[in-house]
Scaffold this motif. Sequence first.
Motif, PDB file in Angstrom:
ATOM      1  N   UNK A 112       0.838  -1.200   0.000  1.00 37.96           N
ATOM      2  CA  UNK A 112       0.000   0.000   0.000  1.00 37.96           C
ATOM      3  C   UNK A 112       0.878   1.257   0.000  1.00 37.96           C
ATOM      4  N   UNK A 113       2.178   1.062  -0.201  1.00 35.61           N
ATOM      5  CA  UNK A 113       3.127   2.179  -0.169  1.00 35.61           C
ATOM      6  C   UNK A 113       3.404   2.680  -1.585  1.00 35.61           C
ATOM      7  N   UNK A 114       3.248   3.985  -1.759  1.00 35.55           N
ATOM      8  CA  UNK A 114       3.525   4.617  -3.046  1.00 35.55           C
ATOM      9  C   UNK A 114       4.748   5.531  -2.876  1.00 35.55           C
ATOM     10  N   UNK A 115       5.828   5.108  -3.491  1.00 43.23           N
ATOM     11  CA  UNK A 115       7.145   5.673  -3.169  1.00 43.23           C
ATOM     12  C   UNK A 115       7.251   7.165  -3.414  1.00 43.23           C
ATOM     13  N   UNK A 116       6.494   7.673  -4.383  1.00 39.36           N
ATOM     14  CA  UNK A 116       6.588   9.112  -4.670  1.00 39.36           C
ATOM     15  C   UNK A 116       6.083   9.964  -3.499  1.00 39.36           C
ATOM     16  N   UNK A 117       5.243   9.388  -2.623  1.00 45.78           N
ATOM     17  CA  UNK A 117       4.769  10.119  -1.440  1.00 45.78           C
ATOM     18  C   UNK A 117       5.887  10.329  -0.420  1.00 45.78           C
ATOM     19  N   UNK A 118       6.986   9.588  -0.564  1.00 48.60           N
ATOM     20  CA  UNK A 118       8.061   9.643   0.427  1.00 48.60           C
ATOM     21  C   UNK A 118       9.335  10.294  -0.083  1.00 48.60           C
ATOM     22  N   UNK A 119       9.233  11.159  -1.084  1.00 49.19           N
ATOM     23  CA  UNK A 119      10.395  11.909  -1.569  1.00 49.19           C
ATOM     24  C   UNK A 119      10.049  13.397  -1.593  1.00 49.19           C
ATOM     25  N   UNK A 141      12.644   1.998  -9.791  1.00 50.78           N
ATOM     26  CA  UNK A 141      13.944   1.410 -10.128  1.00 50.78           C
ATOM     27  C   UNK A 141      14.798   2.416 -10.885  1.00 50.78           C
ATOM     28  N   UNK A 142      14.193   3.114 -11.829  1.00 47.96           N
ATOM     29  CA  UNK A 142      14.936   4.129 -12.587  1.00 47.96           C
ATOM     30  C   UNK A 142      15.436   5.237 -11.660  1.00 47.96           C
ATOM     31  N   UNK A 143      14.588   5.691 -10.753  1.00 47.01           N
ATOM     32  CA  UNK A 143      14.965   6.738  -9.789  1.00 47.01           C
ATOM     33  C   UNK A 143      16.158   6.293  -8.947  1.00 47.01           C
ATOM     34  N   UNK A 144      16.186   5.022  -8.599  1.00 46.42           N
ATOM     35  CA  UNK A 144      17.251   4.489  -7.749  1.00 46.42           C
ATOM     36  C   UNK A 144      18.557   4.261  -8.504  1.00 46.42           C
ATOM     37  N   UNK A 145      18.461   3.768  -9.740  1.00 46.05           N
ATOM     38  CA  UNK A 145      19.633   3.126 -10.349  1.00 46.05           C
ATOM     39  C   UNK A 145      20.137   3.730 -11.646  1.00 46.05           C
ATOM     40  N   UNK A 146      19.371   4.564 -12.324  1.00 47.45           N
ATOM     41  CA  UNK A 146      19.817   5.054 -13.625  1.00 47.45           C
ATOM     42  C   UNK A 146      20.814   6.188 -13.458  1.00 47.45           C
ATOM     43  N   UNK A 147      21.927   6.104 -14.176  1.00 48.01           N
ATOM     44  CA  UNK A 147      22.974   7.138 -14.132  1.00 48.01           C
ATOM     45  C   UNK A 147      23.029   7.823 -15.492  1.00 48.01           C
ATOM     46  N   UNK A 148      21.974   8.524 -15.811  1.00 48.04           N
ATOM     47  CA  UNK A 148      21.886   9.200 -17.097  1.00 48.04           C
ATOM     48  C   UNK A 148      20.891  10.337 -16.992  1.00 48.04           C
ATOM     49  N   UNK A 149      20.416  10.787 -18.163  1.00 48.14           N
ATOM     50  CA  UNK A 149      19.493  11.919 -18.204  1.00 48.14           C
ATOM     51  C   UNK A 149      18.074  11.399 -18.402  1.00 48.14           C
ATOM     52  N   UNK A 150      17.191  11.706 -17.463  1.00 50.82           N
ATOM     53  CA  UNK A 150      15.787  11.347 -17.568  1.00 50.82           C
ATOM     54  C   UNK A 150      15.013  12.164 -16.538  1.00 50.82           C
ATOM     55  N   UNK A 161      15.587  13.058  -8.840  1.00 52.40           N
ATOM     56  CA  UNK A 161      16.481  12.560  -7.777  1.00 52.40           C
ATOM     57  C   UNK A 161      17.523  13.607  -7.421  1.00 52.40           C
ATOM     58  N   UNK A 162      18.108  14.227  -8.434  1.00 48.53           N
ATOM     59  CA  UNK A 162      19.119  15.256  -8.179  1.00 48.53           C
ATOM     60  C   UNK A 162      18.509  16.456  -7.462  1.00 48.53           C
ATOM     61  N   UNK A 163      17.301  16.836  -7.885  1.00 52.60           N
ATOM     62  CA  UNK A 163      16.630  17.960  -7.230  1.00 52.60           C
ATOM     63  C   UNK A 163      16.350  17.658  -5.766  1.00 52.60           C
ATOM     64  N   UNK A 164      16.202  16.376  -5.446  1.00 49.97           N
ATOM     65  CA  UNK A 164      15.955  15.969  -4.061  1.00 49.97           C
ATOM     66  C   UNK A 164      17.238  15.691  -3.286  1.00 49.97           C
TER      67      UNK A 164
END
Length: 511
Positions: A94-101, A158-167, A173-176
Motif C-alpha cells: 500500500x506504499x507509493x514511493x513518490x509520497x516519500x520523496x 527502479x529508474x529513480x534508484x539506479x539510472x545514471x543518465x538523463x531522464x 532525484x538530483x533535485x531531491x
Amino acid sequence: MKKWMLLLCACITSHTYAQQAATLSVSDNSNLTINRNIYGHFSEHLGHCIYNGFWVDSSLHVEKQDRIRLDIVKALQKIHIPNLRWPGGCFADEYHWRDGIGPRGSRPKMVNTNWGGVTEDNSFGTHEFLELCELLHCQPYITGNVGSGTVEEMSKWVEYLNFDGVSPMTAQRAANGHAAPWKVQFWGVGNESWGCGGNMTPEYYADQYRRYASFAKNYPGSPLLKIASGPNADDYNWTEVMMKQVPNWMMWGMSLHYYTLAGDWGHKGSATNFDEQTYFSALKSCLHMEDLVRTHSAIMDRYDPAKKVALVVDEWGIWTDVEPGTNPGFLYQQNSLRDALIAATTLNIFNNHCDRVRMANLAQTINVLQALILTDKEKMLLTPTYHVFDLYQVHQDAHYLPVALNSPDYTLGKEKIPAVNASASKDSTGTVHISLVNLDPAHAITVSTQLAGVTYKTISGKVITSAKFNDVNTFDQPNKIVPQDFKGASKKDGNLVVTLPAKSIVVLELK
C-alpha cells in the motif's frame, strides 16, 4: 527387594547418561559458502520499528544524524548486518514511493491500514532509508508495490534508484539532493501476494511477476537481483507453480515466510509468562523450518537442478502476543532466552542449507516481533537475539563445513525433539567456528566431536544462557543475558569434547 531397587537405579542412571551424550562429526569436504545475506534483517513501517526506532523526533536527547538514531546504528554496525529489507511487509503493497520523496513538509500523509490504522506522515522515505543503509554499511533490499501499485510506478522507482543518465527520474532525484544513483540490487516484486499483497492465486501472481519484473530494468552497473513473492509456510503448490511458470533467469530468488508459534494464530501466547509445555511447543514449531526448507528446496531442485534460484526466507522469527497495554497493531513483544535459542537454531538450519538458502531476514529489527533492539525514549537495550547474531556473524561468507549430528532427544510427555543442533564453517584465515545449541532446559549435554581434515591448536568460545528459559533483558536490567566466556570445551583422545549447559547457545573458535 533391594536387588530390584538397585536394578531400577541402574536403569535410571543409564537412561540419564544416554540423554546427556551426543556425537558430532565435522568435515572439510564442501565447496559451499554461507552467504552473508542469510544474516539479514527486516524493518517495516509497523509500530515503533521505523518511527521511534530508527527514525526519532528531533527533540529526543540521543545522538542522531538527521533523525536517524545513531546508538542503534552503532549496535547494528557491530554485528555487521549485511542487508535490510524495507518498507514491508504488508505495508509495501500500500506504499507509493513518490509520497516519500521531496521536502518533508509537503509529503502527503496516508493511513497505515495494515498496522494500527495510524497516520503515516512519509517523513521516512527512499532517501532516508538509503542514508540509513549507508550508515549501516549494508545492502538495501526494497520491496515494490504489486498489490495496489502499477507496473509504471515500480519501473520508475527502479529508474529513480539506479539510472545514471538523463531522464525525468534522475533529474527529480538530483533535485531531491542525490545526483548519483544508489545502485540498489535486491528488489522484491511484491510481498505475500497470496495474502495481504493481493490474495492472488499462484497462477495469477506468476503472470504478474513476469510482467512487473520485465519492466524492473537492469541499468548499466546496476543489475537487479529480483526476488519473487514465494509461499506461505507449507504451501508447496505455490512453489511448484512459480518454478514451473517463471523462467529461472527471471528471478534471483523466491521468498518463504514462516513464523514460529508457541500456540496458534488466535492464541500465540505470552512472550514472557510461559511454562515448559509452551517452551517445548515453540521449539517444535521452530524446528519445522528444517522440513520447510528441505521440501521447498526439493521442489525447486526439479526445475532448477543447478540451484540458480535462491530460497530467500525474508520473514522468520517467533510471533507472540503483544506486551500487555501496548497497541495490538504494533506487534511489540519481549524477547527471552527461549527466543535466542530459536534464533540460533534457525540460523543453524539456514547454514546447513546454504546451497539453496542464500538470504534471510529476521522479523523485525527494532520494537517489533523478534527484535534485536528495544527502545523506550532515550533508553535502548540489546535483546538475547541480538547477542546470537553477534556470535554467529563469524559464519558470514565463511566456507561451509558439513556436520553429521547424533543427538539425544528432549522429551516432554509423549513428545520429543532433538535436543542439540549445530552448524560449522571455516573463515578466510582458516579458523573454524562451530555453533551448538542445547534445547533441553534441564540437562547439560556432552558432545563428542570428530573433525575430519581440520587442524587446530587452541579452543575458545562464548556461551549464552540464563537461569530460566523465560528470562529477558529489561531497561532496568539490560545485561541479564549477554555472552560469557565458555570454558566447557577441551581436546580428549583426539576429539573435541564439549559440555553444553542446559538451554544454551555456544559458539566455539578453533585456531
